[in-house]
Motif scaffolding. Structure first.
Motif, short mmCIF file in Angstrom:
data_model
loop_
_atom_site.label_atom_id
_atom_site.label_comp_id
_atom_site.label_asym_id
_atom_site.label_seq_id
_atom_site.Cartn_x
_atom_site.Cartn_y
_atom_site.Cartn_z
N LYS A 22 19.02 20.96 23.20
CA LYS A 22 18.99 20.47 21.83
C LYS A 22 20.19 21.00 21.09
CE LYS A 22 13.99 19.85 21.24
NZ LYS A 22 12.81 20.18 20.43
N PRO A 23 20.81 20.21 20.28
CA PRO A 23 21.95 20.69 19.51
C PRO A 23 21.52 21.87 18.65
CG PRO A 23 21.84 18.31 19.41
CD PRO A 23 20.55 18.76 20.04
N SER A 32 25.58 18.85 13.29
CA SER A 32 26.96 18.38 13.25
C SER A 32 27.86 19.12 14.25
CB SER A 32 27.52 18.59 11.83
OG SER A 32 27.47 19.97 11.46
N GLU A 33 27.20 19.79 15.19
CA GLU A 33 28.02 20.54 16.16
C GLU A 33 28.89 19.61 16.98
OE1 GLU A 33 25.42 22.67 18.79
OE2 GLU A 33 24.93 20.92 20.00
N LYS A 75 26.22 13.00 13.50
CA LYS A 75 25.83 13.17 14.92
C LYS A 75 26.38 14.49 15.46
CE LYS A 75 29.62 10.20 16.52
NZ LYS A 75 29.93 8.96 17.25
N ALA A 76 25.58 15.08 16.35
CA ALA A 76 26.00 16.26 17.12
C ALA A 76 26.58 15.77 18.46
CB ALA A 76 24.83 17.19 17.35
N THR A 77 27.67 16.44 18.88
CA THR A 77 28.37 15.97 20.10
C THR A 77 28.51 17.11 21.12
OG1 THR A 77 29.62 14.38 18.77
CG2 THR A 77 30.49 14.93 20.96
N THR A 84 25.88 12.44 22.62
CA THR A 84 25.62 12.59 21.17
C THR A 84 24.14 12.53 20.88
OG1 THR A 84 25.83 10.22 20.75
CG2 THR A 84 27.83 11.55 20.53
N VAL A 85 23.78 13.24 19.82
CA VAL A 85 22.44 13.11 19.23
C VAL A 85 22.68 12.77 17.75
CG1 VAL A 85 20.28 14.25 18.62
CG2 VAL A 85 21.40 14.75 20.82
N GLU A 86 22.19 11.56 17.30
CA GLU A 86 22.47 11.08 15.94
C GLU A 86 21.36 11.52 14.97
OE1 GLU A 86 23.18 6.90 16.07
OE2 GLU A 86 25.09 7.14 17.14
N TYR A 87 21.81 11.86 13.74
CA TYR A 87 20.88 12.29 12.69
C TYR A 87 21.08 11.41 11.44
CZ TYR A 87 20.06 16.51 15.44
OH TYR A 87 19.70 17.38 16.43
N LYS A 88 19.99 11.32 10.64
CA LYS A 88 20.06 10.55 9.38
C LYS A 88 19.25 11.27 8.31
CE LYS A 88 16.06 7.61 10.38
NZ LYS A 88 15.56 6.21 10.52
N ARG A 89 19.54 10.90 7.02
CA ARG A 89 18.74 11.41 5.90
C ARG A 89 18.81 10.40 4.74
NH1 ARG A 89 22.45 16.39 3.53
NH2 ARG A 89 24.37 15.15 3.14
N ASN A 90 17.86 10.42 3.86
CA ASN A 90 17.86 9.56 2.66
C ASN A 90 18.32 10.37 1.45
OD1 ASN A 90 16.83 7.38 4.10
ND2 ASN A 90 14.69 8.01 3.75
N ALA A 91 18.76 9.63 0.46
CA ALA A 91 19.22 10.29 -0.77
C ALA A 91 18.40 9.77 -1.97
CB ALA A 91 20.69 10.02 -0.99
#
Length: 609
Positions: free
Chosen positions: A161-162, A166-167, A83-85, A105-112
């Protein structure tokens, strides 16, 4: 079945893109398979790991297959979710926190994707970071920035926008108090918060002259003519005040001020000055007292007024008069400067008396005015002393008594013909000179005459005096009928005493016509010894009769003293009453009680006792 092949269920994918989330080895799939399991499996060396299902390192891909492949590291929560804060802080111009920060916060996700081609060393690759919530990809705006007692010129914290997934950024909303107290000079337009150059700015009204002021007392040292005797002393008291800047309207702040106070609390007054001494001058002022200023910006002048130690006085001055008329409380003149102190008059009085001391004529009083100056010594300013200069004539051109010719008085001779001039000396005091007059006695008639009187007119009894044609008294003249009155008395005016070439003296006379009563051109001379036989022709104020009798054949009464305007004829023997005697030119007239004028000639009228 090849024991090295891994199998993955097709799941909701297809053969070319299986979606099952468990891998089986060939052995485990053979041992575990049952009809409830997926009926289609394809050989696959990779498996997807979703962000909502993170895996622990070394955990079994298939929990039911203890001999099966294990997840490598890189699949934890933090590997798949981030998340960016943005933290919004509310601080004043000193960095003090005014209220709790807002954390956004703005939360982010990704798949592996885990690749098990080398089952003992599987590798991990990742998909792109994406907002965890597709509707939330920005920090929200914050528009309510109000805090009681504080102001900011920031309208809002904008949505943003962030810049990275990860800021961790911090945004400060900077405030200043509603009211800011200012103690020091600040230039207009200076930011209140030096670390916030775009923040509220100080208005005008905070300059040097707004916050600082000086009261001044100048002590001047001057004489009674306003002349400066030494350099002035300039004393100051510095003042300061603070300003209260009201930022309630942050774009149009207003300024109010506190009270003026001494800049140095130990210096709130002008100091006293006690040494007022100046050589050659004095003042009765003991000191210039300490004093508090009346205002924070006054500019006053105090004069210490002096007079010379010694003051020369030429004019009369009343005791108690201030030496300096503009300084009524200053040194004052003592006594000793009055009219009699500075001015004096020397007098010479000439008296005219007979040999019995009787005054015959008003005295002549001559004066010489003197003056002197005074020197007032103010060395003891409260007890001045006076000394004087020498007496000098007040008018440098008048330092003498002028000569005076003794006046002629009918029937008298004086012992001093001329009182000579005399230089006046103050020490002579008042002089008195007495001119003594002695009566001239006619041995025949016992009447006084002054034969030296200018224009004296007289007569002699018939046939008592001889008249001569020359001053040497050689040629006798007995033909004088034209100059004799009715009773035969010659009439004439005595002109002068003549000193003859043969050593004798005579008197020169001018005969008076019996027809006109006026002087003729006939000149004659008398023996000196006969002068005592001459009688005054006219009655005068010295022997004015009250009653007269006409002894001539007649006399006329006239309206005017010059014997014009005839009104009456009075015959011989007439008794008339006299009110006064008047002089008409060089002759006398009797004014009667009826107002008429007649001759005062003794040969025509005679006093009646």
């Amino acid at each position: 079945m090849n024991s090295n092949v891994l199998w993955r269920a097709v799941g909701n994918g297809d053969i070319s893109n299986p979606k099952g989330n468990i891998l089986y080895t060939s052995n485990s799939l053979s041992n575990l398979y049952n009809p409830s399991m997926a009926d289609t499996y394809v050989a696959s060396n990779s498996i997807d790991v979703n962000s909502d299902s993170p895996k622990l390192a070394n955990s079994l891909v298939n929990p039911d297959d203890s001999t099966g492949p294990k997840y490598p590291s890189g699949l934890s929560e933090s590997n798949l979710n981030i998340k960016a804060t943005r933290t919004i802080e509310y601080v004043d111009n000193n960095g003090k926190t005014l209220k709790s920060p807002v954390v956004q916060t703005v939360e982010y996700k990704r798949n592996a994707i885990v690749n098990f081609s080398d089952v003992n060393n599987p590798t991990v690759s990742y998909g792109s970071w994406m907002p965890a919530d597709s509707n939330i990809d920005s920090y929200p705006a914050v528009t309510d920035l109000q805090i009681d007692g504080y102001v900011t010129n920031q309208k809002a914290v904008s949505s943003a926008k962030p810049s990275s997934n990860s800021e961790n950024i911090t945004v400060q909303v900077k405030y200043i108090p509603n009211k800011v107290t200012v103690d020091n000079v600040i230039k207009e337009g200076t930011p209140v918060d030096s670390n916030n150059p775009t923040g509220p700015k100080y208005p005008s009204g905070l300059s040097e002259s707004d916050l600082n002021s000086t009261s001044t007392r100048t002590i001047e040292y001057v004489d009674n003519n306003g002349k400066t005797l030494k350099s002035p002393v300039v004393q100051t008291v510095e003042y300061k005040r603070n300003a209260i800047v009201n930022f309630s309207d942050v774009n149009n702040p207003t300024v109010s001020y506190g009270s003026w106070m001494p800049a140095d609390s130990n210096i709130d007054s002008y100091p006293a000055v006690t040494d007022l001494q100046i050589d050659g001058y004095v003042t009765n002022q003991k000191a210039v007292s300490s004093a508090k200023p009346f205002s924070n910006s006054e500019n006053i002048t105090v004069q210490v007024k002096y007079i010379p130690n010694k003051v020369t006085v030429d004019n009369v001055i009343k005791e108690g008069t201030p030496v300096d008329s503009n300084n009524p409380t200053g040194p004052k003149y003592p006594s000793g400067l009055s009219e009699s102190d500075l001015n004096s008059t020397s007098t010479r009085t000439i008296e005219y008396v007979d040999n019995n001391g009787k005054t015959l004529k008003s005295p002549v009083v001559q004066t010489v005015e003197y003056k002197r100056n005074a020197i007032v010594d103010f060395s003891d300013v409260n007890n001045p002393t006076v000394s004087y200069g020498s007496w000098m004539p007040a008018d440098g051109n008048i330092d003498s008594y002028p000569a005076v010719t003794s006046p002629q008085i009918d029937g008298y001779s004086s012992n001093i013909g001329v009182v000579n001039s005399k230089v006046s000396k103050f020490d002579d005091g008042n002089l008195k000179i007495t001119v003594v007059y002695t009566p001239i006695i006619n041995s025949f008639y016992n009447e006084r005459i002054d034969i030296y009187a200018y224009h004296f007119r007289g007569y002699t009894k018939p046939n008592t005096v001889k008249f001569y044609d020359d001053s040497n008294l050689v040629q006798f003249n007995n033909n004088l009928n034209s100059y004799k009155s009715e009773n035969g008395s010659p009439m004439f005016k005595v002109l002068e005493k003549v000193h003859n070439s043969n050593g004798s003296t005579s008197y020169k006379v001018q005969m008076i016509s019996k027809y006109t009563g006026r002087l003729s051109s006939k000149i004659a001379y008398l023996l000196s010894e006969d002068i005592n036989k001459v009688l005054p022709l006219y009655y005068t104020n010295e022997n004015r009769p009250n009653r007269i009798k006409v002894i001539g054949s007649l006399v006329c009464g006239y309206k005017n003293a010059n014997l014009t305007g005839r009104k009456n004829i009075y015959n011989q023997g007439k008794i008339l009453y006299v009110s006064s005697i008047v002089k008409d030119g060089l002759v006398y007239r009797l004014q009667l009680t009826n107002g008429e004028y007649i001759t005062a000639n003794r040969l025509y009228v005679s006093e009646v006792k």
